[in-house]
Design a protein around this motif. Structure first.
Motif, PDB file in Angstrom:
ATOM      1  N   ASP A 195      -4.073  15.776   1.062  1.00  0.00           N
ATOM      2  CA  ASP A 195      -3.728  14.380   0.728  1.00  0.00           C
ATOM      3  C   ASP A 195      -4.028  14.063  -0.730  1.00  0.00           C
ATOM      4  OD1 ASP A 195      -2.916  13.284   3.148  1.00  0.00           O
ATOM      5  OD2 ASP A 195      -4.999  13.004   3.813  1.00  0.00           O
ATOM      6  N   TYR A 196      -3.101  13.428  -1.407  1.00  0.00           N
ATOM      7  CA  TYR A 196      -3.397  12.853  -2.726  1.00  0.00           C
ATOM      8  C   TYR A 196      -2.904  11.425  -2.763  1.00  0.00           C
ATOM      9  CZ  TYR A 196      -4.736  17.507  -4.095  1.00  0.00           C
ATOM     10  OH  TYR A 196      -5.378  18.709  -4.139  1.00  0.00           O
ATOM     11  N   THR A 197      -3.714  10.544  -3.325  1.00  0.00           N
ATOM     12  CA  THR A 197      -3.272   9.155  -3.474  1.00  0.00           C
ATOM     13  C   THR A 197      -2.162   9.122  -4.525  1.00  0.00           C
ATOM     14  OG1 THR A 197      -4.851   8.701  -5.239  1.00  0.00           O
ATOM     15  CG2 THR A 197      -5.590   8.258  -2.976  1.00  0.00           C
ATOM     16  N   ARG A 251     -13.511  14.128  -2.815  1.00  0.00           N
ATOM     17  CA  ARG A 251     -12.413  13.853  -3.755  1.00  0.00           C
ATOM     18  C   ARG A 251     -12.871  13.742  -5.201  1.00  0.00           C
ATOM     19  NH1 ARG A 251      -7.755  14.910  -1.011  1.00  0.00           N
ATOM     20  NH2 ARG A 251      -8.232  14.482   1.159  1.00  0.00           N
ATOM     21  N   TRP A 272      -1.893  11.415  -7.859  1.00  0.00           N
ATOM     22  CA  TRP A 272      -0.692  12.244  -8.048  1.00  0.00           C
ATOM     23  C   TRP A 272      -0.043  11.978  -9.402  1.00  0.00           C
ATOM     24  CZ3 TRP A 272       0.336  16.550  -5.839  1.00  0.00           C
ATOM     25  CH2 TRP A 272       1.608  17.114  -5.929  1.00  0.00           C
ATOM     26  N   GLU A 317     -12.166   0.270  -8.312  1.00  0.00           N
ATOM     27  CA  GLU A 317     -11.535  -0.438  -7.183  1.00  0.00           C
ATOM     28  C   GLU A 317     -11.954  -1.907  -7.132  1.00  0.00           C
ATOM     29  OE1 GLU A 317     -12.702   1.899  -3.817  1.00  0.00           O
ATOM     30  OE2 GLU A 317     -11.304   3.539  -4.296  1.00  0.00           O
ATOM     31  N   GLU A 370      -1.934   7.313  -7.049  1.00  0.00           N
ATOM     32  CA  GLU A 370      -2.555   7.193  -8.366  1.00  0.00           C
ATOM     33  C   GLU A 370      -3.003   8.565  -8.877  1.00  0.00           C
ATOM     34  OE1 GLU A 370      -2.822   5.272 -10.770  1.00  0.00           O
ATOM     35  OE2 GLU A 370      -4.396   6.364 -11.865  1.00  0.00           O
ATOM     36  N   VAL A 408       0.859  -1.179   0.000  1.00  0.00           N
ATOM     37  CA  VAL A 408       0.000   0.000   0.000  1.00  0.00           C
ATOM     38  C   VAL A 408       0.895   1.229   0.000  1.00  0.00           C
ATOM     39  CG1 VAL A 408      -1.773   1.283   1.262  1.00  0.00           C
ATOM     40  CG2 VAL A 408      -1.811  -1.213   1.214  1.00  0.00           C
ATOM     41  N   GLN A 409       0.739   2.063  -1.018  1.00  0.00           N
ATOM     42  CA  GLN A 409       1.586   3.248  -1.090  1.00  0.00           C
ATOM     43  C   GLN A 409       0.991   4.366  -0.258  1.00  0.00           C
ATOM     44  OE1 GLN A 409       1.915   3.167  -5.567  1.00  0.00           O
ATOM     45  NE2 GLN A 409       3.947   3.869  -4.982  1.00  0.00           N
ATOM     46  N   LYS A 410       1.865   5.087   0.384  1.00  0.00           N
ATOM     47  CA  LYS A 410       1.414   6.184   1.249  1.00  0.00           C
ATOM     48  C   LYS A 410       0.902   7.366   0.435  1.00  0.00           C
ATOM     49  CE  LYS A 410       3.729   7.845   4.654  1.00  0.00           C
ATOM     50  NZ  LYS A 410       4.917   8.329   5.405  1.00  0.00           N
ATOM     51  N   ASN A 411      -0.091   8.043   0.974  1.00  0.00           N
ATOM     52  CA  ASN A 411      -0.572   9.268   0.335  1.00  0.00           C
ATOM     53  C   ASN A 411       0.510  10.340   0.351  1.00  0.00           C
ATOM     54  OD1 ASN A 411      -3.021   8.224  -0.290  1.00  0.00           O
ATOM     55  ND2 ASN A 411      -4.164   9.320   1.289  1.00  0.00           N
TER      56      ASN A 411
END
Lengths: 356, 356
Positions: free
Chosen positions: A331-333, A48, A337, A198, A335, A3-6
Motif C-alpha cells: 500500500d502507498y498513500t 511506514r 506515491w 496531518e 501523497e 479521501v483518495q484510495k491507496n
C-alpha cells in the motif's frame, strides 16, 4: 475533501525499482540490494516512516557522500564473543545484517555473540533485522542511539540529552517469531512530525515544553524553544524510561567510545548494539521454542479488557500486514506515491505498474 | 498520634546479628554471611522492602527446607561465554554473587559473560549485586523472573500472566557507579502491600481491576477477584512494558527451560539472567569510564523542570543513603524494630545496641 484510495504495487517490483534508483545514485549492487530490501521490508511490516518514504533521503546521502557507495566496514576490536565495527558511514541497512551474521557465528561458538557498530548511516526500523536471527533459531536484542542527536529529556528535565533510542528483540517460537520494536521515549520524532503534517495532536501528552509542561500539542516540537520527547513512563514513572535510555547509550555510545561530545551535532549516523543468544547453549533448541510458545500462549489466554480486542503478541500485527501486502500488493498513500514519482523522474527510473 | 522516631544501629553489628540468626537457622557460615550482607546492603541503600524486613522469611525458608542450608549449586551447561546454573533452592543472596564472579571471568576471556540461574531462592533487590561488577570495571545487566508467580497483566488484559520482573544495570564512571534497578511494571507488589499496610492509595493508577479499570486503590489487590499490576507504560503505552516483560521472561524462563507451566504455583524461586560486559574488549578501559561520565554529566546539565530538583542519576540516591547510614547508623522504624526483636527472641540472638 475526497479521501483518495491507496495505491497497491507488487512488492518485488517496488524492491527492484528502489534498487535501480540506489544503484543509479552510485551504490554498488550488493549495497543497493540490501538497502532496497530493508526499506521495502519496513513498508511491508507497516513501519511506514522507515520505508521507501526514506528512499529520497538515502539517495541524497549517497549523492553528497554522507552515506558510502561501497559496503566497506572495519572490524576495530574483537574477542571471542564480541566485535567493535566502524561502519565508516556505510548504510546500516547493509551493515546491520552483516553484523548479525557475525554475531550468529560467535553465538554458535560462545553462546552469545555481540557486535557494536559505530557510524552506521540510517539504520531505520530495527524490526526488519530480527528475523535473520530468529530464522537461525537465535534470540536477538538490538539497541540503537545517535550521538549527533538529542531529542529525549532525562527524567525531571525539560531539555533534551538522549537521542530517540529504539530497542528491539526477536525470538523464535513454534509458530510466528516474537518481534518487538519500541522506542524508549513516550513517542518517536517521526510520529511527532507525522502529527504535525496531518495537523493532529498526539494521542497523549508525550512532549515536554520549554516551560516544563507535558503536552500532546505536536506543533510545540517546532517552537523556539522547542518541546522535547518525554522518556517512557511519563510524569510519574519517567525515571524508568530515562534509566532505559541511559542503558541504551552506555551499551552503544560509551562502549563504542564515540560520545555525543565528539560527534557533529545533527549528524544522523547511528551506533548499534547487536547481541545474539544461542538457546542451544542452554538446552535443547526445540524445547526452547516450546518454552517461548508457552509464554506467547499465556499472553493470548489472558482475559482481555475489551472482549473484542484479544491480547496481541509483539510482531503479530506486522507479520499479518506483511502477509497481506505480499498477497495483494504494498500500500502507498496517494501523497507518498506522488513523492516516489518525483524520485522516479529525477532518477529516470520509471515506477512499476500499479495493481488494479 | 505521636510519630515515633526511627532507631539507628551500627551497620556492622546488624550484619553480624543477622548472620548469627541465619547460622542458627542452619545456614552454613559462608551462606549465612552472604545472605546477611546482601539483606543489610538493601537496607543501607534504602531498598527497605528487600532488607532485614525479609530476615524472618529467609529464616523460615531455611527452617522448612524451601531454602537450602548449604551453598551447593550446579553448572548444568556451558559454552565459552555462557553458563546455565541450577541453584537448587540455595538463596540468590549467595548464588548471584557467585554467578557474577563466573560472568566476570568469562567476560575477561570473551568480552561478555552470561550466567542464567534457575531455582534461586529470594534474590531480593538486584541493586545490591551491581557494584561487584562495576568495581571490576565491568558493565552488568540483571533480569529476574519468577515462574511460580503471576502478578502483571500483558497489555490489553485484566488478568496476570507475567511475574513482577525487576531489571537492573550497573556501569562504572569516573565518579559514582551508575546503578539502575527498576520493575518493568507500573509498580511492584511490595509497594502495593506497603500502601495497604499504611492505608494509603498508590500515588498513581498502577493496578487494573477485574472490571478492567486502572486504579490507584491498593486494597483492590486483595479483592476477590484481585486487581493485577499494569505493565510499564500504562493505558497508552503498556505494550512497551508488556514487551519488556516478555523480553525478561524469554531471556530467563525460556532460556533456562523452566516455564510457568512446569512450576508449582506460589513458589518463590527466581530465575535470573546475569550478563557482564568488559568494556576493555571494545577500547581503553579508562576511556570507557570517561564516556560513561560524559553521559552522566549531560544528564546533570539538563535543565530541570523544577529548579530545586536537579536531574538525578540512577544510583545517586541509594549511594547517598548508604553513605549516611554507614556514618550515623542504619535506620529502622519502630515497627520494624519490634519485628526484628521478635526474631531476636525466637532465635535467642539479642539485637545489637541502638545508637544514641
Amino acid at each position: 475533501m475526497t479521501v483518495q484510495k491507496n495505491i497497491q504495487v507488487e512488492a518485488n517490483s517496488m524492491r527492484q525499482w528502489a534498487q535501480a534508483c540506489l544503484e543509479k545514485a552510485g551504490a554498488e549492487p550488493k549495497l543497493a540490494q540490501a538497502m532496497a530490501e530493508k526499506l521495502l521490508a519496513a513498508d511491508l511490516m507497516g513501519f511506514r516512516t522507515h520505508g521507501l518514504m526514506r528512499l529520497r533521503y538515502n539517495l541524497n546521502c549517497l549523492a553528497d557522500g554522507s552515506s558510502r557507495r561501497t559496503g566497506q566496514y572495519h572490524v576495530l576490536k574483537q574477542r571471542a564473543a564480541v566485535q567493535l565495527w566502524d561502519a565508516d558511514l556505510v548504510s546500516g541497512l547493509y551493515v546491520v545484517p552483516e553484523a548479525i551474521t557475525a554475531a550468529i557465528a560467535m553465538a554458535k561458538e560462545c553462546g552469545t555473540g555481540t557486535v557494536v557498530i559505530k557510524r552506521a548511516q540510517h539504520v531505520a526500523a530495527l524490526a526488519v533485522y530480527l528475523e535473520q536471527a530468529t530464522r537461525a533459531g537465535m534470540l536477538i536484542q538490538i539497541m540503537c542511539a545517535t550521538p549527533g542527536q538529542q531529542a529525549v529529556a532525562p527524567y525531571g528535565a525539560k531539555s533534551a540529552w538522549f537521542s530517540p533510542n529504539p530497542f528491539a528483540i526477536g525470538a523464535p517460537t513454534q509458530q510466528l517469531p516474537i518481534l518487538l520494536d519500541i522506542s524508549l521515549s513516550m513517542t518517536a520524532a517521526g510520529k511527532v512530525r507525522k502529527a504535525i503534517a496531518e495537523q493532529k495532536p498526539l494521542p497523549y501528552p508525550a512532549l515536554i515544553t520549554a516551560a516544563g509542561d507535558y503536552t500532546s500539542d505536536a506543533t510545540t516540537f517546532l517552537a523556539d524553544p522547542a518541546s522535547v520527547l518525554a522518556p517512557l513512563g511519563g510524569e510519574d514513572l519517567g525515571y524508568k524510561g530515562s534509566g532505559l535510555c541511559l542503558f541504551s547509550e552506555l551499551w552503544t555510545l560509551a562502549l563504542s567510545q564515540l560520545g555525543r561530545h565528539q560527534e557533529q551535532p545533527g549528524l544522523d549516523a547511528n551506533t548499534v548494539w547487536i547481541q545474539v543468544v544461542d538457546p542451544s547453549a542452554f538446552g535443547d533448541a526445540d524445547a526452547f521454542k516450546a518454552q517461548a510458545q508457552a509464554l506467547v500462549d499465556g499472553m493470548h489466554q489472558a482475559t482481555p479488557i475489551d472482549a473484542n480486542k484479544p491480547v496481541r503478541i509483539p510482531g503479530e500485527g506486522a507479520l499479518t500486514t506483511r502477509e497481506r501486502q505480499l498477497q495483494s500488493g504494498v500500500d502507498y498513500t496517494p501523497e507518498l506515491w506522488r513523492q516516489l514519482k518525483k524520485v522516479a523522474d529525477s532518477m529516470q527510473q520509471p515506477l512499476p505498474d500499479v495493481l488494479d
